[in-house]
Design an enzyme around this catalytic site. Structure first.
Site, PDB file in Angstrom:
ATOM      1  N   SER A  52      -9.891  -0.999   6.993  1.00  0.00           N
ATOM      2  CA  SER A  52      -9.393  -0.828   5.623  1.00  0.00           C
ATOM      3  C   SER A  52      -8.710  -2.020   5.002  1.00  0.00           C
ATOM      4  O   SER A  52      -8.379  -1.974   3.816  1.00  0.00           O
ATOM      5  CB  SER A  52      -8.420   0.345   5.572  1.00  0.00           C
TER       6      SER A  52
ATOM      7  N   LYS B  31       0.845  -1.197   0.000  1.00  0.00           N
ATOM      8  CA  LYS B  31       0.000   0.000   0.000  1.00  0.00           C
ATOM      9  C   LYS B  31       0.881   1.247   0.000  1.00  0.00           C
ATOM     10  O   LYS B  31       1.922   1.268   0.687  1.00  0.00           O
ATOM     11  CB  LYS B  31      -0.910  -0.030   1.239  1.00  0.00           C
TER      12      LYS B  31
ATOM     13  N   SER C  30      -9.818   1.454   2.787  1.00  0.00           N
ATOM     14  CA  SER C  30      -9.000   2.288   1.936  1.00  0.00           C
ATOM     15  C   SER C  30      -7.896   1.532   1.197  1.00  0.00           C
ATOM     16  O   SER C  30      -7.344   2.053   0.234  1.00  0.00           O
ATOM     17  CB  SER C  30      -8.347   3.386   2.775  1.00  0.00           C
TER      18      SER C  30
HETATM   19  N1  GLN Z   1     -13.171   3.594   6.271  1.00  0.00           N
HETATM   20  C1  GLN Z   1     -12.604   4.067   7.501  1.00  0.00           C
HETATM   21  C2  GLN Z   1     -12.247   5.522   7.361  1.00  0.00           C
HETATM   22  O1  GLN Z   1     -12.517   6.082   6.346  1.00  0.00           O
HETATM   23  C3  GLN Z   1     -11.440   3.222   7.889  1.00  0.00           C
HETATM   24  C4  GLN Z   1     -10.231   3.540   7.123  1.00  0.00           C
HETATM   25  C5  GLN Z   1      -9.058   2.734   7.518  1.00  0.00           C
HETATM   26  O2  GLN Z   1      -9.180   1.690   8.165  1.00  0.00           O
HETATM   27  N2  GLN Z   1      -7.912   3.247   7.173  1.00  0.00           N
HETATM   28  O3  GLN Z   1     -11.708   6.115   8.255  1.00  0.00           O
END
Ligand code: GLN
Length: 465
Positions: A155, A56, A131
C-alpha cells in the site's frame, strides 16, 4: 523561508487542490499554525524542523480525526499520538492533515474509501493506487515533500509507483506500530513516501527504532540514513527473478523495467538471475493470512468502544450487527467473512495453517536469494494507473495489483519503489528493489543514485506552487 509562511503556503495549497484531488480527509490548519509558531520559537535545528508532513488516516494523531477511511470511525478522534508521530513532533515536523485511504487499508485504488476516492494528479480520471492513495497524492501533487502511509501488502509502494514518487516499506519491526490501527498485525508496517530519497531517509531516521510500546519493534541500531546516501552502485549485485515477469505484466511496464536493468548495469552493477520459486503463491497466501488477521482485529468495532453506533437497535446483538452492517463498507465485510471462514475449525488446517507454511517457504526463498545478490529488482505494479471504476467490480483483478509487492510483507523484508519511466499516455512507472532484513540503507542508496542519474519529469499542471 520562515516556518509559519511555509506552513501557511502548504495549507493553502492543500485546500486549493483538495476539491479536485480529495487527497486529504482533514486539513489541520489551526493545529499546524500553532505548531509552526511553537516550533519557530525553538533553538534546536535539524532537517525536519518546520517540515510539513501528511499522515495516512489510520495513524493516530492526538485530538485529530483518525477515520481509517471508514464510516465506522467517521467521528472518532484519536486519544494519543502514534510513536511515529511523537518522534516526528519531537524532531519539529508539522502534521498538516490526514490523508484519504481505502477503508482499513484494504484496497489498491483508494476507491474503497467511505469518503470518495483520491485522484491521481497525473490524470484525475485515474486512480492513485492504494491503500495509501491520499498520502501518495499529497506528495505527488507537491503539497508536501513527504508523507506517512501504511503497508500490509504493497500500500505504499504501489501508489508510489502509480503517482511517480518514492515509497519505502521498511523491514517488519523497523518502525513501531504503536498507534497504527491494525489491519493484519503480522504484515503491517508504517511506510514513507517522498518526492526524493533524501526526504524518505530523514523521516525514516527519525521514526525508526525500538519502542517499548510495540513488542514487535526491533532493537536494531538506526543508522543516519540521510548522511550516508549516495554510495556507489558499482560492485553491487542485482538479482532479477525473470520468471515473475509473466502473464498480466503491462508491456510498457516491462519495457521500462528492462531498460532500468540496463541502466543499473551501466552504472556498474552486476545483474544476475535469481529464483524465488514460492513468490508466485504470494497473493493466495496473503489473502488468507491478511483476511484471517483482519477478521480478528476488526472485531473490536462493535459500536461500544469506538466511533459510530447504529440507531434503532434496542437489543445488544442487534446493536453490534447493525453497527457493523452500516459502518463497514463492502470490501471490509468481504475480508471479514473470508477471514472468519479460513479460521473456522473445519478449514483452519486446509487454509490458514497451510498458508503459514507457504509463507515460511517464501521467506526462505528470499534468504537464499540474498546469498547470491544484494538486492532483487522487479516491477512495483503490473500496471500503470487505471481508470476510476475500471476494476471496482472485480475484486480478483484488484488483488492482482499486489503481485510484486505482497511477498516482501510475507517475508518481512524491506522494499522501495522508485520512478523509472513514463508510459506513452504520460503516466509514471515504478521499479521495485527488495533487500535483505535491515538493508534500508542499501535500498535508499540504490534508489538515490538511480533517481539522480535518471530523473523523471514532474507533472506541471495541478502541482502546488
Ligand atoms: N492491496 C492490498 C490489500 O488490499 C494491500 C493493502 C495494504 O498494503 N494495506 O490488502
Amino acid at each position: 523561508m520562515e516556518i509559519r509562511t511555509n506552513i501557511e503556503q502548504t495549507l493553502d495549497n492543500a485546500e486549493r487542490l483538495n476539491p479536485e484531488l480529495n487527497s486529504f480527509l482533514s486539513i489541520q490548519r489551526e493545529h499546524a499554525l500553532q505548531r509552526a509558531d511553537a516550533v519557530g520559537r525553538l533553538d534546536s535545528t535539524g532537517p525536519l524542523k518546520g517540515f510539513p508532513i501528511a499522515i495516512k488516516d489510520n495513524i493516530c494523531t492526538k485530538g485529530m480525526p483518525t477515520t481509517c477511511g471508514s464510516r465506522i470511525l467517521g467521528n472518532y478522534r484519536a486519544q494519543y499520538d502514534a510513536t511515529a508521530i511523537e518522534r516526528l513532533n519531537e524532531a519539529g515536523a508539522i502534521v498538516i492533515g490526514k490523508t484519504n485511504m481505502d477503508e482499513f487499508a484494504m484496497g489498491s485504488s483508494n476507491e474503497n474509501s467511505a469518503f470518495g476516492p483520491a485522484k491521481n494528479p497525473w490524470d484525475t480520471s485515474r486512480v492513485p493506487g492504494g491503500s495509501s492513495g491520499g498520502s501518495a497524492v499529497a506528495v505527488a501533487s507537491g503539497v508536501v515533500r513527504a508523507a506517512l502511509g501504511s503497508e500490509t501488502g504493497g500500500s505504499v509502494r504501489q501508489p508510489a509507483s502509480l503517482c511517480g514518487i518514492v515509497g519505502l516499506k521498511p523491514t517488519y519491526g523497523r518502525i513501531s506500530r504503536y498507534g497504527l490501527v491494525a489491519f493484519a498485525s503480522s504484515l503491517d508496517s508504517i511506510g514513507i513516501f517522498g518526492q526524493t530519497t533524501e526526504d524518505v531517509a530523514h523521516v525514516l531516521g527519525t521514526i525508526a527504532g525500538r519502542d517499548p510500546r510495540d513488542s514487535t519493534s526491533a532493537d536494531v541500531a538506526v543508522p543516519d540514513y540521510a548522511a550516508s546516501l549516495g554510495a556507489d552502485i558499482a560492485g553491487k549485485t542485482i538479482g532479477v527473478p525473470r520468471s515473475l515477469f509473466a502473464e498480466g505484466l503491462n508491456e510498457e511496464v516491462r519495457a521500462s523495467v528492462e531498460a532500468s536493468i540496463d541502466n543499473f548495469r551501466n552504472l556498474g552493477a552486476t545483474i544476475v538471475d535469481v529464483e524465488v520459486p514460492h513468490a508466485k503463491y504470494g497473493i493466495a497466501v496473503y489473502y488468507i493470512i491478511a483476511t484471517a488477521e483482519a477478521s480478528s482485529n476488526l472485531a473490536r468495532y462493535d459500536g461500544v468502544r469506538y466511533g459510530f453506533r447504529a440507531e434503532d437497535a434496542p437489543e445488544l446483538r442487534q446493536m453490534y450487527s447493525k453497527t457493523r452492517e452500516e459502518g463497514f463498507g463492502e470490501e471490509v465485510k468481504r475480508r471479514i467473512m473470508l477471514g472468519t471462514y479460513v479460521l473456522s475449525s473445519g478449514y483452519y488446517d486446509a487454509y490458514y495453517s497451510k498458508a503459514q507454511k507457504v509463507r515460511a517457504m517464501v521467506k526462505r526463498d528470499y534468504i537464499n536469494a540474498f546469498t547470491k545478490c544484494d538486492t532483487i529488482l522487479t516491477p512495483t505494479s503490473p500496471d500503470i494507473a487505471f481508470k476510476l471504476g475500471e476494476r471496482s467490480d472485480d475484486p480478483l483483478a484488484m488483488y492482482l495489483s499486489d503481485i510484486y509487492t505482497v511477498s516482501a510483507n510475507l517475508a518481512g523484508i524491506p522494499a522501495i519503489s522508485v520512478p523509472c519511466g513514463i508510459s506513452t499516455e504520460g503516466l509514471p512507472i515504478g521499479l521495485q528493489l527488495m533487500g535483505n532484513f535491515w538493508q534500508e540503507q542499501l535500498l535508499l542508496n540504490l534508489a538515490h543514485t538511480y533517481q539522480s542519474t535518471h530523473p523523471l519529469p514532474t507533472k506541471p499542471e495541478l502541482h502546488a506552487e
